[in-house]
Design an enzyme around this catalytic site. Structure first.
Site, PDB file in Angstrom:
ATOM      1  N   ASP A   1     -26.933  -2.086  10.502  1.00 53.82           N
ATOM      2  CA  ASP A   1     -26.589  -3.312   9.780  1.00 53.82           C
ATOM      3  C   ASP A   1     -26.209  -4.408  10.774  1.00 53.82           C
ATOM      4  O   ASP A   1     -25.689  -4.134  11.857  1.00 53.82           O
ATOM      5  CB  ASP A   1     -25.419  -3.070   8.832  1.00 53.82           C
ATOM      6  CG  ASP A   1     -25.870  -2.533   7.492  1.00 53.82           C
ATOM      7  OD1 ASP A   1     -26.984  -2.874   7.070  1.00 53.82           O
ATOM      8  OD2 ASP A   1     -25.119  -1.765   6.870  1.00 53.82           O
TER       9      ASP A   1
ATOM     10  N   ARG B   1     -35.218  -5.114   8.452  1.00 52.06           N
ATOM     11  CA  ARG B   1     -34.746  -5.597   7.152  1.00 52.06           C
ATOM     12  C   ARG B   1     -34.373  -7.068   7.309  1.00 52.06           C
ATOM     13  O   ARG B   1     -33.528  -7.417   8.130  1.00 52.06           O
ATOM     14  CB  ARG B   1     -33.524  -4.802   6.694  1.00 52.06           C
ATOM     15  CG  ARG B   1     -32.924  -5.315   5.369  1.00 52.06           C
ATOM     16  CD  ARG B   1     -31.521  -4.779   5.148  1.00 52.06           C
ATOM     17  NE  ARG B   1     -31.507  -3.330   5.079  1.00 52.06           N
ATOM     18  CZ  ARG B   1     -30.430  -2.589   5.359  1.00 52.06           C
ATOM     19  NH1 ARG B   1     -29.309  -3.153   5.728  1.00 52.06           N
ATOM     20  NH2 ARG B   1     -30.491  -1.272   5.293  1.00 52.06           N
TER      21      ARG B   1
ATOM     22  N   LYS C   1     -30.790 -12.791   3.778  1.00 50.19           N
ATOM     23  CA  LYS C   1     -30.413 -14.186   3.986  1.00 50.19           C
ATOM     24  C   LYS C   1     -29.154 -14.310   4.831  1.00 50.19           C
ATOM     25  O   LYS C   1     -29.014 -15.240   5.625  1.00 50.19           O
ATOM     26  CB  LYS C   1     -30.230 -14.895   2.641  1.00 50.19           C
ATOM     27  CG  LYS C   1     -31.537 -15.096   1.896  1.00 50.19           C
ATOM     28  CD  LYS C   1     -31.354 -15.916   0.631  1.00 50.19           C
ATOM     29  CE  LYS C   1     -32.672 -16.130  -0.100  1.00 50.19           C
ATOM     30  NZ  LYS C   1     -32.526 -16.930  -1.332  1.00 50.19           N
TER      31      LYS C   1
ATOM     32  N   ALA D   1     -24.670 -12.898   4.857  1.00 48.06           N
ATOM     33  CA  ALA D   1     -23.525 -12.845   3.946  1.00 48.06           C
ATOM     34  C   ALA D   1     -22.216 -13.317   4.563  1.00 48.06           C
ATOM     35  O   ALA D   1     -21.202 -13.372   3.878  1.00 48.06           O
ATOM     36  CB  ALA D   1     -23.341 -11.414   3.438  1.00 48.06           C
TER      37      ALA D   1
ATOM     38  N   HIS E   1     -32.864 -10.622  -3.733  1.00 47.60           N
ATOM     39  CA  HIS E   1     -32.891 -10.556  -5.195  1.00 47.60           C
ATOM     40  C   HIS E   1     -33.529 -11.810  -5.775  1.00 47.60           C
ATOM     41  O   HIS E   1     -33.637 -11.951  -6.985  1.00 47.60           O
ATOM     42  CB  HIS E   1     -31.468 -10.414  -5.743  1.00 47.60           C
ATOM     43  CG  HIS E   1     -30.692  -9.282  -5.144  1.00 47.60           C
ATOM     44  ND1 HIS E   1     -29.752  -9.464  -4.162  1.00 47.60           N
ATOM     45  CD2 HIS E   1     -30.752  -7.948  -5.366  1.00 47.60           C
ATOM     46  CE1 HIS E   1     -29.258  -8.292  -3.808  1.00 47.60           C
ATOM     47  NE2 HIS E   1     -29.852  -7.357  -4.523  1.00 47.60           N
TER      48      HIS E   1
ATOM     49  N   ARG F   1     -19.067  -9.066  -3.681  1.00 40.50           N
ATOM     50  CA  ARG F   1     -20.102  -9.151  -4.707  1.00 40.50           C
ATOM     51  C   ARG F   1     -19.699 -10.152  -5.795  1.00 40.50           C
ATOM     52  O   ARG F   1     -20.535 -10.896  -6.308  1.00 40.50           O
ATOM     53  CB  ARG F   1     -20.345  -7.775  -5.337  1.00 40.50           C
ATOM     54  CG  ARG F   1     -20.871  -6.714  -4.409  1.00 40.50           C
ATOM     55  CD  ARG F   1     -22.292  -6.968  -3.922  1.00 40.50           C
ATOM     56  NE  ARG F   1     -22.391  -7.984  -2.901  1.00 40.50           N
ATOM     57  CZ  ARG F   1     -22.069  -7.787  -1.607  1.00 40.50           C
ATOM     58  NH1 ARG F   1     -21.600  -6.629  -1.197  1.00 40.50           N
ATOM     59  NH2 ARG F   1     -22.210  -8.760  -0.732  1.00 40.50           N
TER      60      ARG F   1
ATOM     61  N   ALA G   1     -17.798 -12.724  -5.355  1.00 38.57           N
ATOM     62  CA  ALA G   1     -17.917 -14.044  -4.750  1.00 38.57           C
ATOM     63  C   ALA G   1     -19.352 -14.541  -4.795  1.00 38.57           C
ATOM     64  O   ALA G   1     -19.618 -15.730  -4.947  1.00 38.57           O
ATOM     65  CB  ALA G   1     -17.410 -14.008  -3.312  1.00 38.57           C
ATOM     66  N   GLU G   2     -20.295 -13.596  -4.670  1.00 39.79           N
ATOM     67  CA  GLU G   2     -21.705 -13.966  -4.713  1.00 39.79           C
ATOM     68  C   GLU G   2     -22.170 -14.230  -6.141  1.00 39.79           C
ATOM     69  O   GLU G   2     -23.078 -15.027  -6.367  1.00 39.79           O
ATOM     70  CB  GLU G   2     -22.560 -12.843  -4.117  1.00 39.79           C
ATOM     71  CG  GLU G   2     -22.349 -12.672  -2.613  1.00 39.79           C
ATOM     72  CD  GLU G   2     -22.966 -11.388  -2.099  1.00 39.79           C
ATOM     73  OE1 GLU G   2     -23.580 -10.652  -2.917  1.00 39.79           O
ATOM     74  OE2 GLU G   2     -22.838 -11.107  -0.901  1.00 39.79           O
TER      75      GLU G   2
END
Length: 309
Positions: free
Chosen positions: A135, A185, A188, A190, A228, A290, A292-293
């Protein structure tokens, strides 16, 4: 303002305790995080694989500041890999690893320790027939993460990378990594990053994502399209057609609990669809990020808290 408030709540131990004791809010937690234990991760994997989807598992935790905690995280990954193998799921599920969770931030020894720990996880993954993806975290760790990736790929060339389109540098990084056998991968991004290193306007981020995606789709590697966004999914499909990519030479990725119907649709039409599944005791910060998004989930969350006596 709402997003910043939620991110502040992510650091509140008092709110975490309240959420933990709230039965109703457990439904919201379970929507994004299947559980804290290895068995929960394996059960979620089994259900997703049975439904035609692939999985990447992330044992939640970051900013590890002592060797014991780093070792515990490595042990958790070794345990889940062995459990996946015993259940016959290893070839349908890989693991995602944050280097900060396995010691990268430790003073003086962090780079060496996290590399050695990552090697242990990569070796265990290969032994059961699957792979690891590193990651990406905030921009201050990008160079070190890519350096670790280069070292790992000497012995484990199947190790995946993550690149974040909102960084100014990412299009060049895509060109450097779009070679045969390379797994990348593209997301965008985070983290809250300064304008000196990252695009601030979402339209600029979107345009960067498309440019980076084009580089990866035109290259010789294996793009992993983590989004998404319906527009980005359509654009990825168009690039796949334009560059004569056969099914199986790229994949889509989405978070557990986000757009599950779209996940199923992509899998049903023959696309490789992988679900990013987080698990572990450090779920609270992840849940708040999540929210917050997707602040539309906030109403349900607050009602569940206020219903407590």
């Amino acid at each position: 303002m709402l997003r910043q408030s939620l991110l502040l709540l992510a650091r509140s131990g008092r709110v975490k305790e309240l959420v933990t004791r709230t039965p109703v809010s457990g439904a919201l937690v379970a929507r994004y995080v299947p559980g804290e234990a290895t068995k929960d991760a394996v059960e979620a994997t089994r259900d997703l694989v049975a439904d035609g989807r692939l999985v990447t598992l992330d044992f939640l935790g970051e900013d590890t500041l002592d060797e014991g905690q780093a070792e515990a995280t490595v042990a958790a990954y070794l345990e889940v890999l062995e459990a996946l193998s015993q259940e016959g799921l290893a070839r349908s599920a890989e693991v995602s690893v944050k280097l900060s969770a396995i010691g990268q931030a430790l003073p003086e020894i962090g780079a060496k320790l996290s590399l050695e720990n990552a090697r242990r996880i990569c070796r265990a993954a290969r032994n059961v027939g699957t792979t690891v993806t590193l990651d990406m975290e905030d921009h201050t760790t990008t160079d070190q993460t890519l350096a670790t990736l280069r070292e790992l790929r000497k012995d484990f060339p199947e190790t995946g990378a993550v690149l974040q389109a909102y960084l100014h540098r990412t299009e060049d990084d895509c060109r450097a990594l779009a070679y045969e056998g390379s797994r990348v991968r593209l997301c965008k991004g985070a983290y809250k990053e300064p304008a000196t290193v990252a695009f601030q306007d979402r339209h600029e981020v979107d345009k960067s994502y498309v440019r980076c995606l084009k580089v990866l789709m035109a290259g010789q590697g294996y793009p992993m399209v983590a989004t998404h966004d319906p527009r980005m999914i359509r654009i990825a499909g168009a690039f796949a057609t334009r560059f004569d990519r056969a099914p199986g030479t790229y994949e889509y990725q989405m978070l557990f609990g986000i757009r599950p119907d779209e996940q199923r649709r992509l899998a049903a039409v023959g696309e490789r669809m992988r679900v990013y599944v987080p698990y572990g005791q450090e779920w609270y910060g992840y849940l708040m990020r999540r929210l917050a998004e997707r602040p539309s989930n906030l109403t349900f969350f607050l009602r569940s808290l206020l219903s407590q006596k």
